[in-house]
Design a protein around this motif. Structure first.
Motif, PDB file in Angstrom:
ATOM      1  N   SER A 108     -36.352  48.834 -27.081  1.00  0.00           N
ATOM      2  CA  SER A 108     -36.073  48.754 -25.641  1.00  0.00           C
ATOM      3  C   SER A 108     -35.263  47.487 -25.325  1.00  0.00           C
ATOM      4  O   SER A 108     -34.238  47.535 -24.640  1.00  0.00           O
ATOM      5  CB  SER A 108     -37.396  48.760 -24.876  1.00  0.00           C
ATOM      6  OG  SER A 108     -37.241  48.278 -23.568  1.00  0.00           O
TER       7      SER A 108
ATOM      8  N   VAL B 103     -31.460  47.299 -25.876  1.00  0.00           N
ATOM      9  CA  VAL B 103     -30.608  48.070 -24.948  1.00  0.00           C
ATOM     10  C   VAL B 103     -31.090  47.816 -23.515  1.00  0.00           C
ATOM     11  O   VAL B 103     -31.632  48.709 -22.856  1.00  0.00           O
ATOM     12  CB  VAL B 103     -30.613  49.575 -25.273  1.00  0.00           C
ATOM     13  CG1 VAL B 103     -29.516  50.295 -24.463  1.00  0.00           C
ATOM     14  CG2 VAL B 103     -30.388  49.838 -26.755  1.00  0.00           C
ATOM     15  N   HIS B 104     -30.961  46.566 -23.062  1.00  0.00           N
ATOM     16  CA  HIS B 104     -31.226  46.213 -21.657  1.00  0.00           C
ATOM     17  C   HIS B 104     -32.632  46.541 -21.188  1.00  0.00           C
ATOM     18  O   HIS B 104     -32.845  46.818 -20.006  1.00  0.00           O
ATOM     19  CB  HIS B 104     -30.205  46.900 -20.731  1.00  0.00           C
ATOM     20  CG  HIS B 104     -28.788  46.550 -21.067  1.00  0.00           C
ATOM     21  ND1 HIS B 104     -28.253  45.313 -20.814  1.00  0.00           N
ATOM     22  CD2 HIS B 104     -27.811  47.279 -21.671  1.00  0.00           C
ATOM     23  CE1 HIS B 104     -26.992  45.289 -21.240  1.00  0.00           C
ATOM     24  NE2 HIS B 104     -26.703  46.460 -21.771  1.00  0.00           N
TER      25      HIS B 104
ATOM     26  N   HIS C 213     -34.590  49.203 -21.748  1.00  0.00           N
ATOM     27  CA  HIS C 213     -34.712  50.562 -21.203  1.00  0.00           C
ATOM     28  C   HIS C 213     -36.128  51.124 -21.387  1.00  0.00           C
ATOM     29  O   HIS C 213     -36.892  50.685 -22.256  1.00  0.00           O
ATOM     30  CB  HIS C 213     -33.685  51.502 -21.836  1.00  0.00           C
ATOM     31  CG  HIS C 213     -33.983  51.852 -23.269  1.00  0.00           C
ATOM     32  ND1 HIS C 213     -34.969  52.730 -23.643  1.00  0.00           N
ATOM     33  CD2 HIS C 213     -33.416  51.428 -24.420  1.00  0.00           C
ATOM     34  CE1 HIS C 213     -35.002  52.834 -24.960  1.00  0.00           C
ATOM     35  NE2 HIS C 213     -34.084  52.043 -25.460  1.00  0.00           N
TER      36      HIS C 213
ATOM     37  N   ASN D 268     -37.831  55.222 -20.450  1.00  0.00           N
ATOM     38  CA  ASN D 268     -37.691  56.588 -20.953  1.00  0.00           C
ATOM     39  C   ASN D 268     -36.246  57.021 -21.133  1.00  0.00           C
ATOM     40  O   ASN D 268     -35.943  57.866 -21.964  1.00  0.00           O
ATOM     41  CB  ASN D 268     -38.403  57.574 -20.028  1.00  0.00           C
ATOM     42  CG  ASN D 268     -39.909  57.383 -20.140  1.00  0.00           C
ATOM     43  OD1 ASN D 268     -40.406  56.955 -21.188  1.00  0.00           O
ATOM     44  ND2 ASN D 268     -40.624  57.654 -19.055  1.00  0.00           N
ATOM     45  N   ASP D 269     -35.350  56.495 -20.320  1.00  0.00           N
ATOM     46  CA  ASP D 269     -33.930  56.742 -20.561  1.00  0.00           C
ATOM     47  C   ASP D 269     -33.174  55.469 -20.217  1.00  0.00           C
ATOM     48  O   ASP D 269     -33.755  54.500 -19.745  1.00  0.00           O
ATOM     49  CB  ASP D 269     -33.424  57.970 -19.794  1.00  0.00           C
ATOM     50  CG  ASP D 269     -33.326  57.700 -18.312  1.00  0.00           C
ATOM     51  OD1 ASP D 269     -32.492  56.842 -17.913  1.00  0.00           O
ATOM     52  OD2 ASP D 269     -34.099  58.305 -17.542  1.00  0.00           O
ATOM     53  N   LYS D 270     -31.860  55.473 -20.460  1.00  0.00           N
ATOM     54  CA  LYS D 270     -31.143  54.202 -20.372  1.00  0.00           C
ATOM     55  C   LYS D 270     -30.989  53.681 -18.950  1.00  0.00           C
ATOM     56  O   LYS D 270     -30.670  52.519 -18.754  1.00  0.00           O
ATOM     57  CB  LYS D 270     -29.809  54.281 -21.100  1.00  0.00           C
ATOM     58  CG  LYS D 270     -28.779  55.192 -20.522  1.00  0.00           C
ATOM     59  CD  LYS D 270     -27.516  55.133 -21.387  1.00  0.00           C
ATOM     60  CE  LYS D 270     -26.545  56.194 -20.923  1.00  0.00           C
ATOM     61  NZ  LYS D 270     -25.300  56.167 -21.660  1.00  0.00           N
ATOM     62  N   TYR D 271     -31.221  54.538 -17.932  1.00  0.00           N
ATOM     63  CA  TYR D 271     -31.162  54.033 -16.559  1.00  0.00           C
ATOM     64  C   TYR D 271     -32.554  53.783 -15.978  1.00  0.00           C
ATOM     65  O   TYR D 271     -32.728  53.635 -14.777  1.00  0.00           O
ATOM     66  CB  TYR D 271     -30.314  54.954 -15.683  1.00  0.00           C
ATOM     67  CG  TYR D 271     -28.891  55.008 -16.205  1.00  0.00           C
ATOM     68  CD1 TYR D 271     -28.141  53.829 -16.307  1.00  0.00           C
ATOM     69  CD2 TYR D 271     -28.323  56.188 -16.644  1.00  0.00           C
ATOM     70  CE1 TYR D 271     -26.861  53.840 -16.844  1.00  0.00           C
ATOM     71  CE2 TYR D 271     -27.037  56.207 -17.174  1.00  0.00           C
ATOM     72  CZ  TYR D 271     -26.308  55.037 -17.279  1.00  0.00           C
ATOM     73  OH  TYR D 271     -25.049  55.044 -17.813  1.00  0.00           O
ATOM     74  N   ASP D 272     -33.535  53.755 -16.871  1.00  0.00           N
ATOM     75  CA  ASP D 272     -34.905  53.391 -16.486  1.00  0.00           C
ATOM     76  C   ASP D 272     -35.140  52.028 -17.136  1.00  0.00           C
ATOM     77  O   ASP D 272     -35.222  51.917 -18.358  1.00  0.00           O
ATOM     78  CB  ASP D 272     -35.852  54.464 -17.066  1.00  0.00           C
ATOM     79  CG  ASP D 272     -37.321  54.084 -16.912  1.00  0.00           C
ATOM     80  OD1 ASP D 272     -37.642  53.405 -15.924  1.00  0.00           O
ATOM     81  OD2 ASP D 272     -38.120  54.475 -17.782  1.00  0.00           O
ATOM     82  N   ASN D 273     -35.166  50.949 -16.332  1.00  0.00           N
ATOM     83  CA  ASN D 273     -35.263  49.602 -16.897  1.00  0.00           C
ATOM     84  C   ASN D 273     -36.662  49.056 -16.688  1.00  0.00           C
ATOM     85  O   ASN D 273     -37.061  48.784 -15.570  1.00  0.00           O
ATOM     86  CB  ASN D 273     -34.219  48.683 -16.256  1.00  0.00           C
ATOM     87  CG  ASN D 273     -32.827  49.262 -16.381  1.00  0.00           C
ATOM     88  OD1 ASN D 273     -32.197  49.603 -15.391  1.00  0.00           O
ATOM     89  ND2 ASN D 273     -32.377  49.422 -17.603  1.00  0.00           N
TER      90      ASN D 273
END
Ligand SMILES: Cc1ncc(COP(=O)(O)O)c(C=O)c1O
Length: 382
Positions: A223, A226-227, A229, A231-236
């Motif tokens: 996690s 990659v920023h 993340h 459950n998905d990359k736009y969930d921070n």
């Protein structure tokens, strides 16, 4: 006339020699990535992580953008931050202490052993006491496997357990080395390595990896790289960074890993010949019983201020040397305000004035070894 002046200069580390051996295989591996175009976290990254885990015996390998990031990501995954103390040797590359400061913690310097150059487990309790007296919470220790030789992980683990410290093994210089019949990557709570081009296992740019057997830590590391993340990359779900190993570098590394055991053997052959033929004139490094070094550096000790003379004579003979490290971290401008453990750092001070490294790599042929050995013997007799 000095005939030796006529010989061509020797490279300190011969990156070209490996490139000549692997050229077409690596060119094809890179071409495959150029064809599929998955440059970030492409299939070669996963394949390399799987191969690396099998090679070292760790349950998880999480690659990232550098050895420094590998250390920082691991400290972040251990939730280390302001008010925490992170013990580390003073005689190491700056990144070891740098990452403690980067996450807001305080590095506390521990001395090293004069023979192995690695952290002295007997000094850990004193450094913990120093940290507590300074109002810090001792949280972690970063032993370094310096110059390719594993630190003495058994007593380090015992001391760390007694003090409740995380152990983050900095194997940037020693990935591939063995301690008590186990490869590095499986000691402590996590191990970091650098995949920088001239490391024993290096790529064609920057790269790094963290190894751990801890499922949760591996998830957090994936996690964080990659920023943060979820459950998905736009969930921070946490603050992270952008720190991935490029797919092209993973493709290069997959080819290099195939010949890595052979290269480790070759490095050990060079070290054995150096030791046999220099051990009577100078303090040579040895691997303690049960350890196999990967000889990132072959570092001898020359006392009494004769080190500069040796370097100058070898240089005139076309033989480069290097000094790792001329200034211990506790005396560097950026680090001198951080605490030093109770037992002091006298050995680190002494080593900084005595160490000098000779050319070392897997493609150093016997004739070149002999040239280095003969020149070193002649220089030490002067
Ligand atoms: C002991 C040690 N730790 C960490 C690092 C950092 O690795 P990188 O240069 O890949 O960031 C290095 C690199 O030389 C190193 O020698």
């Amino acid at each position: 006339m000095n005939l030796h002046n006529k010989l061509p200069p020797i490279p300190f580390i011969d990156v070209d020699a490996q490139r000549r051996r692997l050229g077409p295989a690596i060119d094809s591996a890179i071409a495959r990535v150029l064809n599929h175009c998955q440059f970030i976290l492409g299939p070669e990254v996963k394949a390399f992580e799987t191969e690396l885990a099998a090679f070292c015996g760790a349950k998880h390998v999480v690659t990232c953008a550098s050895g420094t990031d590998a250390l920082a990501l691991a400290l972040r995954a251990m939730e280390i931050g302001p008010g925490d103390a992170v013990l580390c040797p003073s005689f190491t590359f700056c990144a070891t202490a740098e990452v403690a400061a980067l996450v807001g913690a305080t590095p506390v310097f521990v001395d090293v052993d004069a023979v192995t150059f690695n952290i002295d487990a007997k000094s850990i309790a004193g450094a913990v006491a120093t940290a507590k007296e300074a109002g810090l919470r001792p949280k972690a220790i970063i032993p370094v496997d310096l110059f390719g030789l594993p630190a003495d992980h058994r007593p380090i683990a015992a001391a760390a357990q007694a003090e409740g410290l995380f152990v983050l093994d900095d194997a940037a210089q020693a990935f591939g080395a063995t301690y008590n019949n186990r490869r590095l990557g499986t000691f402590g709570h996590a191990t970091s390595t650098s995949l920088w081009p001239v490391k024993p296992l290096g790529c064609y740019g920057d790269g790094g990896a963290v190894m751990t057997d801890d499922d949760r830590m591996a998830d957090v590391l994936r996690s964080l790289r990659v920023h943060g993340h979820g459950n998905d990359k736009y969930d921070n779900v946490r603050i992270g960074l952008a720190s991935r190993l490029d797919t092209i570098q993973a493709a290069v590394l997959l080819e290099k890993l195939k010949i890595f055991p052979d290269e480790i053997d070759a490095r050990n052959n060079v070290a054995r010949r150096y030791g046999e033929r220099l051990g009577d004139v100078v303090a040579v490094p040895t691997a303690p019983a049960g350890s196999i070094s990967v000889w990132a550096q072959y570092t001898i000790r020359v006392a009494g201020g004769r080190r500069d003379q040796l370097a100058a004579i070898l240089k005139a003979d076309g033989i480069p040397t290097a000094i790792y490290y001329p200034i211990p971290l506790h005396r560097q401008q950026a680090y001198k305000h951080y605490p030093v453990g109770k037992n002091g750092v006298a050995v680190s001070e002494r080593l900084a004035s005595e160490v000098i490294s000779l050319p070392m790599h897997a493609y150093l042929d016997v004739a070149t070894q002999d040239r280095i050995i003969d020149a070193t013997r002649r220089a030490l007799r002067k």
